[in-house]
Design a protein around this motif. Structure first.
Motif, PDB file in Angstrom:
ATOM      1  N   TYR A  78       0.832  -1.202   0.000  1.00  0.00           N
ATOM      2  CA  TYR A  78       0.000   0.000   0.000  1.00  0.00           C
ATOM      3  C   TYR A  78       0.871   1.258   0.000  1.00  0.00           C
ATOM      4  O   TYR A  78       0.646   2.193  -0.780  1.00  0.00           O
ATOM      5  N   ASP A  79       1.885   1.288   0.859  1.00  0.00           N
ATOM      6  CA  ASP A  79       2.733   2.477   0.967  1.00  0.00           C
ATOM      7  C   ASP A  79       3.487   2.762  -0.323  1.00  0.00           C
ATOM      8  O   ASP A  79       3.692   3.927  -0.682  1.00  0.00           O
ATOM      9  N   HIS A  80       3.897   1.721  -1.037  1.00  0.00           N
ATOM     10  CA  HIS A  80       4.749   1.911  -2.209  1.00  0.00           C
ATOM     11  C   HIS A  80       3.969   1.978  -3.522  1.00  0.00           C
ATOM     12  O   HIS A  80       4.518   2.430  -4.534  1.00  0.00           O
ATOM     13  N   ASN A  81       2.712   1.535  -3.523  1.00  0.00           N
ATOM     14  CA  ASN A  81       1.994   1.473  -4.797  1.00  0.00           C
ATOM     15  C   ASN A  81       0.592   2.085  -4.771  1.00  0.00           C
ATOM     16  O   ASN A  81       0.153   2.648  -5.781  1.00  0.00           O
ATOM     17  N   CYS A  82      -0.123   1.969  -3.654  1.00  0.00           N
ATOM     18  CA  CYS A  82      -1.528   2.381  -3.639  1.00  0.00           C
ATOM     19  C   CYS A  82      -1.721   3.866  -3.323  1.00  0.00           C
ATOM     20  O   CYS A  82      -2.724   4.463  -3.737  1.00  0.00           O
ATOM     21  N   VAL A  83      -0.790   4.425  -2.566  1.00  0.00           N
ATOM     22  CA  VAL A  83      -0.917   5.841  -2.224  1.00  0.00           C
ATOM     23  C   VAL A  83      -0.779   6.682  -3.494  1.00  0.00           C
ATOM     24  O   VAL A  83       0.236   6.624  -4.177  1.00  0.00           O
ATOM     25  N   GLY A  84      -1.820   7.439  -3.812  1.00  0.00           N
ATOM     26  CA  GLY A  84      -1.791   8.288  -5.002  1.00  0.00           C
ATOM     27  C   GLY A  84      -2.104   7.571  -6.296  1.00  0.00           C
ATOM     28  O   GLY A  84      -1.995   8.170  -7.374  1.00  0.00           O
ATOM     29  N   CYS A  85      -2.483   6.273  -6.235  1.00  0.00           N
ATOM     30  CA  CYS A  85      -2.788   5.522  -7.466  1.00  0.00           C
ATOM     31  C   CYS A  85      -4.082   6.048  -8.092  1.00  0.00           C
ATOM     32  O   CYS A  85      -5.112   6.192  -7.426  1.00  0.00           O
ATOM     33  N   LYS A  86      -4.047   6.333  -9.400  1.00  0.00           N
ATOM     34  CA  LYS A  86      -5.209   6.871 -10.108  1.00  0.00           C
ATOM     35  C   LYS A  86      -6.043   5.780 -10.781  1.00  0.00           C
ATOM     36  O   LYS A  86      -7.083   6.065 -11.366  1.00  0.00           O
ATOM     37  N   ARG A  88      -7.142   3.032  -9.111  1.00  0.00           N
ATOM     38  CA  ARG A  88      -7.847   2.240  -8.101  1.00  0.00           C
ATOM     39  C   ARG A  88      -9.315   2.098  -8.444  1.00  0.00           C
ATOM     40  O   ARG A  88      -9.982   3.044  -8.868  1.00  0.00           O
TER      41      ARG A  88
END
Length: 846
Positions: A78-86, A88
């Motif tokens: 989550y910290d490396h890929n999901c934060v700020g993912c457009k 989702r």
């Protein structure tokens, strides 16, 4: 084996992982759970995701970690890929945010605790600074410089600062005024860990107040700090130690004397038993009481360290009865008297307790044996096994000494232990106890030959009793209600194998002792040559126990009549045992046997009883007879092969053994192999591929590589290996060694076989390699193209697909060059370099 504690913890982890799995699935429609490793039995039974798992997504790089607790890997992803993912695609609540918020809450609490701790440390430093400022008033230059050094140590906490202060204490003790000495005492008494070691070392050089110095040392020992210098002070001023200080210091001194081994470092940790030993001499009763308290503790580390120091404190002296009783009571009921959720930890501490009792056993075997026997009579089944384990450890523990030539000075404890476990072997129905007895007798140490010689009649009598127990077990019937219960049959078979193995181990000890001791040899030979009508299964066990004894010409001659009688006797079971006895001998020893024995062995190859001739064939895989018997052996092996190849059934594995043996004996005879090789291949093609691959038959397959039909056999084996997802490097090696003519015969089949090799890169590369070497260019290009197309277009597969494209272009390049199509070859070369530059660029960015 997984114990109840480990099972419950695995289930709890799986239940939590299941909850997190649902949260991940609710978080995003693209998210998925990826498993790292295989599926265990507990996972299969419960359905929970147990083991290492990670979070994955087609729109993100591969996960950086797979963890036992899924939430750890999920939070990292989550910290490396999901934060700020457009990209989702949210689904429902609750979701992964719940885990993230809980993590953030705990992190905030930790930060708050850290802030409070830092404030308290700063306040304490300011308080010490005010004290040092007061010491500077009216201080001389050297004293002021020393105070600055103490302040530097408080600020930097470095070894250099500490060594500077120690150098001053050693070279200029006059600089330490009475006020500074008092300040050092105050630092130690206030448990200022940053200064206590340095302060104690300085005070040991400066202070004449030894009583206060010893009190400070005992204070630091009780807190588990500064054990090196505090231990030195204790030993130097032992007469000033007060009895009331002893109990609190024993635990820390135990860890100093016998520190636990690092689970990632197999070297023995450095031990310092001197302070504890000195304390035990001066204050025997308080130390004994403290050790008894540690043994009675429910804390795993306390019990373990107390057990580990026993052999260091009581060297060659009788252990206090109270401690022996405490060790035994704890060992028998350790599963209920210890707070631990890990079975491995329970077993490790049980081993420490067992070894402590072994040390006590060496000191006074009669007393400890009587005490353990009393505990055994009232123990649970697992408690009985733990007590039996003490005797097993006693007979197995000093293997390094057994491997050397050094004699054991006192054999009496070993004799006592051997008598006790033999008694249990003959009467116990506890499978765990019998397992411990078997472990104790698994390897025979030559130094115990005198003990075995002294008790050889007891050993042989026990073997006979165990044999009777085995016969009773084999005659017993499964209860009618369990007739269809697979586990009941499996348990019965396992018990039979266990008792049979125990009987064999006892007889092997007798035979091994007879090999190194003439008195034991005479007794054993007299026993096997007696007129007692032993049951045939016991006679077969005696025959199988002969090989250790047959090491010299004299001993061979002594047992030869018995061995020959076994080979030609009426009992098929005894004849089988005779063949297996020969199997355990070296080929040179077998060749030295009289020709009558060789002739008798040949008869076994023609024996109509299946078990007999199968045992003889298995024996031939380990030994060689004189060359003059070669032709007769080959003929009889071929007869057995022809008979079994007509109706394979449950003897498929034995048939493969026959083929392997015949190939090894005939491969140098070109005409014979040309005649029989295709027949062997045809038979192997009719067998289950798993049976052919169950054992390592690489040499057999290599010797058949030029035989007609072998390419089809190899392809079938490769297909099976792919079906069960088992990569066999030996099969790949055979594929690479296949002659060009063989490759050309199966090139179309090989291309079809390679249709799905997305996860078989090594095998796919080998197929391309052999096809190009055999000029099967179209098939090679087809395989390379299939390998490339089978890989998806996801981010995870991007680099692998690029490498697969390189292989495809390289194969096409060679194809065009072979056909003389230079323009097409140049075009492939240009594409190859473009793809390579793309790989280098993408890898560089990563």
């Amino acid at each position: 084996m997984v114990g109840n504690r480990d099972y419950q913890r695995a289930v709890e982890d799986g239940r939590r992982n299941q909850e997190v799995k649902v949260l991940i699935q609710n978080w995003c429609g693209h998210a998925r759970i990826e498993k790292f490793g295989g599926t265990g039995m507990i996972e299969k039974i419960t359905g929970f995701p147990i083991g290492n798992h990670s979070m994955g997504c087609d729109h993100a790089p591969p996960a950086r970690m797979a963890t036992r607790l899924l939430e750890d890997a999920a939070l990292d992803f989550y910290d490396h890929n999901c934060v700020g993912c457009k990209l989702r695609h949210p689904l429902r609540l609750p979701n992964l945010v719940q885990v993230v918020l809980e993590r953030d809450r705990k992190k905030a609490e930790w930060e708050a605790d850290k802030t409070r701790t830092e404030k308290a440390l700063n306040d304490a430093f300011d308080s010490r600074q005010r004290i040092r400022d007061g010491l500077r008033l009216d201080a001389t230059a050297p004293v002021a410089a020393l105070i600055e050094d103490i302040q530097l140590l408080d600020q930097k906490r470095t070894q250099d600062a500490a060594e500077k202060i120690l150098a001053t204490a050693s070279l200029a003790p006059e600089v330490f005024t009475g006020a500074l000495v008092e300040h050092l005492f105050n630092l130690v008494e206030a448990s200022e860990t940053w200064a206590s070691d340095t302060a104690l070392r300085c005070l040991s050089l400066l202070s004449a107040d030894y009583e206060r110095l010893v009190a400070c040392a005992m204070h630091r020992i009780s807190s588990g700090s500064d054990l090196a210098i505090a231990g030195e002070i204790l030993v130097s001023h032992l007469n000033l130690v007060k009895e009331e200080q002893v109990g609190a210091a024993v635990k820390s001194l135990c860890f100093y004397a016998a520190p636990p081994r690092n689970q990632f470092d197999f070297s023995e940790p450095e031990r310092h038993p001197e302070p504890l030993q000195a304390l035990a001499v001066m204050f025997a009763k308080p130390v004994e009481k403290a050790l008894d308290t540690l043994i009675g503790s429910r804390v795993a580390k306390d019990v373990s360290v107390a057990a580990r120091v026993m052999h260091l404190l009581y060297v060659d002296v009788t252990f206090p009865v109270g401690l022996v009783r405490g060790l035994a009571a704890k060992l028998v009921r350790i599963d209920t008297l210890l707070d631990s959720d890990r079975d491995s930890e329970i077993d490790g501490i049980a081993l420490d307790l067992s070894r402590a009792l072994v040390s006590a056993f060496h000191a006074d075997d009669q007393q400890v044996d009587t005490l353990l026997a009393n505990y055994y009579t009232s123990a649970s089944s697992i408690g009985e096994a733990r007590i039996a384990g003490v005797y097993s450890d006693l007979l197995r523990l000093p293997q390094s000494r057994f491997d050397s030539e050094e004699p054991i000075l006192n054999l009496k404890p070993y004799g006592t232990a051997l008598r006790r476990i033999l008694q249990w072997a003959s009467v116990s129905q506890n499978t765990e106890v019998l397992k411990e007895v078997h472990e104790a007798l698994r390897h025979f140490p030559d130094q115990l030959a005198p003990v075995v010689t002294e008790q050889i009649e007891f050993l042989l009598g026990t073997a006979a009793l165990v044999d009777q127990a085995l016969q009773n077990l084999m005659d017993s019937k499964i209860a009618p209600e369990d007739a269809d219960n697979f586990l009941a049959h499996l348990e019965r078979d396992s018990k039979i194998q266990q008792v049979a193995g125990l009987r064999a181990a006892i007889l092997e000890w007798v035979s091994s002792a007879a090999a190194v001791n003439s008195i034991a040899a005479d007794n054993f030979i007299s026993f096997i040559n007696s007129d007692v009508p032993w049951p045939e299964q016991f006679r077969s066990a005696l025959v199988k126990a002969l090989p250790p004894l047959m090491k010299t010409g004299a001993s061979v001659n002594a047992v030869l009549p018995y061995l020959y009688g076994a080979l030609v006797g009426e009992s098929a079971l005894v004849r089988m045992a005779g063949a297996r006895a020969l199997q355990e001998l070296r080929s040179s020893r077998v060749k030295d046997l009289p020709s009558l024995v060789h002739d008798a062995f040949l008869l076994l190859l023609a024996d109509p009883i299946k078990g007999v001739h199968q045992s003889a064939v298995n024996t031939l895989t380990r030994i060689s007879l004189p060359e003059e018997y070669g032709r007769q052996i080959n003929l009889r092996l071929l007869n057995i092969f022809e008979a079994y190849s007509q109706s394979i059934g449950e003897d498929a594995e034995f048939l493969v053994t026959c083929v392997d043996l015949l190939v090894s004996r005939l491969h140098k005879d070109v005409s014979a192999l040309a005649k029989w090789g295709p027949i062997f291949i045809a038979v192997l093609l009719n067998l289950d591929a798993a049976t052919v691959l169950r054992r390592s038959h690489l040499w057999m397959l290599k010797r058949l590589i030029h035989v007609e039909g072998f390419p089809d056999l190899l392809l079938r084996l490769l297909q099976y290996a792919r079906e069960v997802e088992h990569h066999d490097e030996e099969l790949v090696t055979l594929l690479r060694e296949l002659p060009e003519s063989g490759v050309q015969l199966i090139q179309d089949k090989l291309a079809n076989f390679c249709q799905d090799l997305a996860f078989g890169r090594v095998l796919g590369a080998a197929c391309i390699e052999v096809l190009t070497a055999a000029d099967a260019w179209d098939a090679a290009v087809e395989v390379a193209n299939q390998s490339h197309q089978s890989l998806g277009d996801s981010i995870q597969m991007k680099v692998r697909k690029q490498y697969a494209e390189l292989t495809l272009l390289a194969t096409k390049l060679e194809q065009h060059l072979a056909k003389g199509a230079v323009p097409e070859a140049l075009e492939c070369s240009d594409k190859w370099h473009r793809v390579l530059r793309g790989i280098q660029k993408s890898r560089g960015n990563q």
